[in-house]
Design an enzyme around this catalytic site. Structure first.
Site, PDB file in Angstrom:
ATOM      1  CG  HIS A  94      -1.964   1.046   1.163  1.00 39.26           C
ATOM      2  ND1 HIS A  94      -1.691   2.356   1.480  1.00 39.26           N
ATOM      3  CD2 HIS A  94      -3.265   1.006   0.785  1.00 39.26           C
ATOM      4  CE1 HIS A  94      -2.798   3.076   1.296  1.00 39.26           C
ATOM      5  NE2 HIS A  94      -3.758   2.272   0.879  1.00 39.26           N
ATOM      6  CD  GLU A 162      -5.415   1.699  -3.108  1.00 37.96           C
ATOM      7  OE1 GLU A 162      -6.600   1.870  -2.811  1.00 37.96           O
ATOM      8  OE2 GLU A 162      -4.492   1.751  -2.286  1.00 37.96           O
TER       9      GLU A 162
HETATM   10  P1  PGA Z   1      -9.415   6.257   0.212  1.00 42.04           P
HETATM   11  O1  PGA Z   1      -8.220   5.222   0.506  1.00 42.04           O
HETATM   12  O2  PGA Z   1     -10.593   5.442  -0.265  1.00 42.04           O
HETATM   13  O3  PGA Z   1      -9.680   6.915   1.542  1.00 42.04           O
HETATM   14  O4  PGA Z   1      -8.925   7.192  -0.829  1.00 42.04           O
HETATM   15  C1  PGA Z   1      -7.980   4.158  -0.342  1.00 42.04           C
HETATM   16  C2  PGA Z   1      -6.796   3.372   0.156  1.00 42.04           C
HETATM   17  O5  PGA Z   1      -5.890   3.941   0.763  1.00 42.04           O
HETATM   18  O6  PGA Z   1      -6.720   2.153  -0.036  1.00 42.04           O
END
Ligand code: PGA
Length: 253
Positions: A94, A162
């Site tokens: 992440h 992401e």
């Molecule tokens: P968010 O976070 O939905 O608050 O943007 C997503 C994540 O960090 O996996």
């Protein structure tokens, strides 16, 4: 199948985690067609959440996984310990872990260990830092992580696209752009031995009840990784409903 991964980060205590777990279970109770929900609480809440969701279709994931089963790794939680507490999934790489020093190389080591030494399913997160760079860095990152890894034939791989700039920013990526990058990520994973039916590519970054459907309706986006919106039971439920609507409309069971 659509996947909804709730990443609660460092936000909740045990009691709040149990309450949200119950809400997640209720959101799919009684419906034959339902997305696969994976809850990723803080390590301290894994045990209680596991007990809460036992005998339901909701699954448990960890927010990270140690680089081996046991050993002298102060502060890490090993693969054996995650399995012990009922995890079936683990996030790896992440961007908030990367910001604290993890790299594609260290993530690759964790992924290799996870495949070789556990039965967990990895959720590998990749994403470019700069908006407008077209996701090239995300694809390069996945290729670096998978460079020395052959995804085992009998194992699943979940990749979460992401973009760092979209996480927690209120500025989500445009669905059409996500689709293009998701397809490139899928090709990169297929090249490394992932099997089409065991490979799921998700999107994450400022997903909420208002925009979830736009991503979920895209056949190539297999689901969502959700941070902030997963902390609110009612909002998460709306996202679950969107996923169910899409699954019903695509007549997939
Ligand atoms: P968010 O976070 O939905 O608050 O943007 C997503 C994540 O960090 O996996």
């Amino acid at each position: 199948m659509k996947y909804l991964i709730a990443n609660w980060k460092m936000n909740l205590g045990i009691r709040e985690s149990i309450a949200l777990s119950r809400a997640a279970m209720l959101s799919i109770q009684g419906s034959e067609v339902a997305p696969q929900i994976i809850l990723c609480p803080a390590m301290t809440a894994l045990h209680e959440v596991h007990k809460t969701i036992a005998r339901s279709r909701v699954a448990l994931g960890a927010q990270n996984a140690g680089p081996g089963r046991f050993g002298a790794y102060t502060g890490e939680v090993g693969l054996s310990q995650l399995e012990d507490v009922g995890c079936a999934y683990a996030l790896l790489g992440h961007s908030e872990r990367r910001a604290m020093g993890e790299t594609d190389e260290s993530i690759a080591l964790r992924l290799k260990a996870l495949y070789e030494q556990s039965n967990l399913t990895p959720i590998v997160c990749v994403g470019e830092k700069e908006k407008g760079s077209g996701g090239a860095d995300a694809v390069a990152s996945l290729m670096r992580i998978l460079r020395d890894i052959d995804v085992p034939r009998n194992r699943r791989l979940i990749v979460a696209y992401e973009p760092v700039w979209a996480i927690g920013s209120g500025t989500p990526a445009v669905p059409a752009e996500v689709v293009a990058i998701v397809e490139r990520l899928r090709d990169a994973a297929l090249d490394r031995g992932a099997r089409e039916e065991a490979l799921h590519v998700l999107y994450g970054g400022s997903v909420n009840a208002g925009n979830a459907y736009m991503y979920l309706r895209e056949p190539s986006i297999d689901g969502l990784l959700i941070g902030g919106a997963s902390l609110k039971a009612a909002e998460f439920r709306e996202i679950v409903d969107s996923a169910r609507d899409v699954m019903l409309s695509q007549t997939e069971v």
